[in-house]
Each structure stands twice: as C-alpha cells, then as structure tokens.
Design a protein around this motif. Structure first.
Motif, short mmCIF file in Angstrom:
data_model
loop_
_atom_site.label_atom_id
_atom_site.label_comp_id
_atom_site.label_asym_id
_atom_site.label_seq_id
_atom_site.Cartn_x
_atom_site.Cartn_y
_atom_site.Cartn_z
N VAL A 18 -33.34 18.15 2.77
CA VAL A 18 -33.10 18.52 4.16
C VAL A 18 -31.98 19.55 4.22
N GLU A 19 -32.30 20.76 4.64
CA GLU A 19 -31.29 21.82 4.73
C GLU A 19 -30.27 21.57 5.85
N ASP A 20 -30.71 20.99 6.97
CA ASP A 20 -29.82 20.74 8.10
C ASP A 20 -29.02 19.47 7.83
N ARG A 21 -27.84 19.64 7.26
CA ARG A 21 -26.98 18.52 6.87
C ARG A 21 -26.69 17.58 8.03
N LYS A 22 -26.65 18.12 9.26
CA LYS A 22 -26.34 17.29 10.43
C LYS A 22 -27.32 16.13 10.58
N LYS A 23 -28.58 16.38 10.24
CA LYS A 23 -29.60 15.31 10.35
C LYS A 23 -29.30 14.16 9.41
N LYS A 78 -28.00 17.00 0.23
CA LYS A 78 -29.03 17.38 1.20
C LYS A 78 -30.36 16.66 0.92
#
Length: 120
Positions: A18-23, A78
């Motif tokens: 997952v590139e979007d670490r916030k998720k 990630k």
C-alpha cells in the motif's frame, strides 16, 4: 436451512503493498469501511478486537457469525496482511470472500504481493 456440500468455506490470505501510508495507520477508517462491508454483504458481527501499536500500525479482528476478517498493518514497510474466512454452513459464501478481497484491494489502492485461497 440447507446445509452446503462443503460447509467449511473459503479462506483467503492476502499480503498487500500500500503506497498510501495513511491507510495503514488510520484504524478508524478501516473499521468503518469493514462495518459497511458487513452490512453490504449481510454478514453478522459477533465481536471485534483491535490494538494500535506505538508506530500507529494496527491489528483488528472481526469475529463474525460466518467466521472472521483480520488485518495487521506494517506502515514502515507499506504492507499489510489480511485474512478473510467465511464458512458455507447456511449458504455458499465463496463468492463473498472473493468480492470482499477485491473490495479491500480497492480500498487500500493496493498491489497484491500474495493471494492464497484455501478451500476448507
């Protein structure tokens, strides 16, 4: 109630990038998303357990009448591990497992590193 020929069901194990670490650190978003999926797919929650670690990674286990959905996140890499298992006792939930997996892949905008199906 009709009992299925294979009441043990389908189990999917996924490792996702997952590139979007916030998720991977926003546990509330994951819980809310999963609650929506449970409603959408008519699955019954029995309980939930969760923990947020010091680095904000999280682990969540949804115990379902049909079995479980569990996640563990590693924002530093990630990655996440996702476990989806629905039994087929009262109805055939095979396609629901596959659809849930796709819903999570889309939610996380994830690349599938590993996806294993186990016919229980």
């Amino acid at each position: 109630m009709a009992i299925q020929a294979n009441p043990l069901g389908l189990h999917q194990l996924l490792t996702l990038h997952v590139e979007d670490r916030k998720k991977l650190v926003q546990i509330e978003q994951f819980i809310d998303f999963t609650e929506g999926l449970l409603e959408k797919y008519n699955l019954e929650k029995v309980g939930i357990a969760s923990h947020v670690f010091d680095n904000k990674s999280y682990t969540v286990a949804f115990c379902l009448m049909e079995s479980h959905i569990c996640i563990h996140t590693w924002p530093e890499n990630k990655n996440l591990a996702l476990d989806i298992y629905l039994c087929n006792y009262s109805q055939d939930n095979t396609e629901k497992v596959r659809q849930l997996a796709q819903e999570y892949i889309s939610f996380f905008g994830a690349e599938v590193l590993k996806q294993v199906e186990i016919d229980r």
